[in-house]
Design a protein around this motif. Sequence first.
Motif, PDB file in Angstrom:
ATOM      1  N   MET A 157      77.033 -12.672 102.551  1.00 61.10           N
ATOM      2  CA  MET A 157      76.301 -12.842 101.295  1.00 61.10           C
ATOM      3  C   MET A 157      76.849 -11.953 100.182  1.00 61.10           C
ATOM      4  O   MET A 157      76.842 -12.317  99.018  1.00 61.10           O
ATOM      5  CB  MET A 157      74.816 -12.547 101.496  1.00 61.10           C
ATOM      6  CG  MET A 157      74.125 -13.541 102.400  1.00 61.10           C
ATOM      7  SD  MET A 157      72.407 -13.808 101.965  1.00 61.10           S
ATOM      8  CE  MET A 157      72.549 -15.049 100.688  1.00 61.10           C
ATOM      9  N   TYR A 158      77.314 -10.763 100.574  1.00 60.13           N
ATOM     10  CA  TYR A 158      77.808  -9.814  99.574  1.00 60.13           C
ATOM     11  C   TYR A 158      79.333  -9.831  99.480  1.00 60.13           C
ATOM     12  O   TYR A 158      79.968  -8.801  99.317  1.00 60.13           O
ATOM     13  CB  TYR A 158      77.318  -8.401  99.918  1.00 60.13           C
ATOM     14  CG  TYR A 158      75.831  -8.235  99.773  1.00 60.13           C
ATOM     15  CD1 TYR A 158      75.263  -7.879  98.549  1.00 60.13           C
ATOM     16  CD2 TYR A 158      74.982  -8.449 100.853  1.00 60.13           C
ATOM     17  CE1 TYR A 158      73.894  -7.733  98.407  1.00 60.13           C
ATOM     18  CE2 TYR A 158      73.606  -8.312 100.727  1.00 60.13           C
ATOM     19  CZ  TYR A 158      73.076  -7.956  99.503  1.00 60.13           C
ATOM     20  OH  TYR A 158      71.708  -7.811  99.362  1.00 60.13           O
ATOM     21  N   ALA A 159      79.907 -11.017  99.573  1.00 57.69           N
ATOM     22  CA  ALA A 159      81.366 -11.150  99.539  1.00 57.69           C
ATOM     23  C   ALA A 159      81.958 -10.640  98.225  1.00 57.69           C
ATOM     24  O   ALA A 159      83.113 -10.223  98.165  1.00 57.69           O
ATOM     25  CB  ALA A 159      81.760 -12.599  99.764  1.00 57.69           C
ATOM     26  N   ASP A 160      81.147 -10.648  97.175  1.00 59.14           N
ATOM     27  CA  ASP A 160      81.646 -10.170  95.878  1.00 59.14           C
ATOM     28  C   ASP A 160      81.734  -8.650  95.824  1.00 59.14           C
ATOM     29  O   ASP A 160      82.421  -8.093  94.979  1.00 59.14           O
ATOM     30  CB  ASP A 160      80.749 -10.680  94.739  1.00 59.14           C
ATOM     31  CG  ASP A 160      79.302 -10.220  94.866  1.00 59.14           C
ATOM     32  OD1 ASP A 160      78.856  -9.980  96.013  1.00 59.14           O
ATOM     33  OD2 ASP A 160      78.628 -10.098  93.835  1.00 59.14           O
ATOM     34  N   ARG A 161      81.035  -7.967  96.759  1.00 63.79           N
ATOM     35  CA  ARG A 161      81.032  -6.501  96.775  1.00 63.79           C
ATOM     36  C   ARG A 161      81.697  -5.907  98.014  1.00 63.79           C
ATOM     37  O   ARG A 161      82.105  -4.763  98.016  1.00 63.79           O
ATOM     38  CB  ARG A 161      79.585  -5.984  96.703  1.00 63.79           C
ATOM     39  CG  ARG A 161      79.044  -5.920  95.309  1.00 63.79           C
ATOM     40  CD  ARG A 161      77.541  -5.917  95.281  1.00 63.79           C
ATOM     41  NE  ARG A 161      77.012  -7.272  95.243  1.00 63.79           N
ATOM     42  CZ  ARG A 161      75.719  -7.553  95.183  1.00 63.79           C
ATOM     43  NH1 ARG A 161      74.843  -6.570  95.182  1.00 63.79           N
ATOM     44  NH2 ARG A 161      75.304  -8.802  95.128  1.00 63.79           N
TER      45      ARG A 161
END
Length: 234
Positions: A157-161
């Motif tokens: 879910m936090y692939a952007d971070r």
Amino acid sequence: MSRVEQSTKLDLERIVFIGRSFEEYLDMFSLSKEELEGKKILDCPAGACSFTAVGNKQDLDVTAADIAYYHSEEDLRNKGLQDIEHTMELMEKAQSNYIWDYFEDIEDLRKHRLSALKNCVNDMRESSERYVPVTLPSLPFKDAEFDILLSAHFLFMYADRLDYQFHIKTLNELLRVTKEEIRIFPLVDFEGKRYEHLDKLISYLADNGYTVEEVKVPYEFMANANSMLKIKKG
């Protein structure tokens, strides 16, 4: 480093303390209570989920691990209440991104989230040893200490971070402390898009001798978030 020293290094505002119910976990991970009986289970990261609290009351052996647990129950309760209200406000504007089968409406969702938070915080107070503070990608557990590990609403879910290397390091650590299998849900980011490096990650796991399977589950609240990754050892 003591728990108090560690907690000063963690900004509670950066932690979202919201959780799902025991029933949601069974559906998200396509599990029955019977399948979990006699198993040692780790929920990581567990957040404000009531899976540990309710599971142990039903004679399951569940441990919860999360960075949030460096903070006190009272601080987490207050943070959870704030986060639930903030999330419900955002949900009002983004209802079309969700499928309203599992929950009737936003008020029903709020009740479920408040119930999970209450169960979690009460259990933390009564059985603090079940709630272990951790900072991924490192875990303070022995090799193969748990039979099954469940990991929800974090990794992909936090692939952007969280970059690909963080995912690999974390997965290797989760696998280290697990004897039988890991289940990860969901396989999409916050926009409902499949994690871009998922096929690469599955190939990496397969090359290292693990059996990996994408499984459709009987739970879909966020659109397209209806599959989990099942990783089997041995």
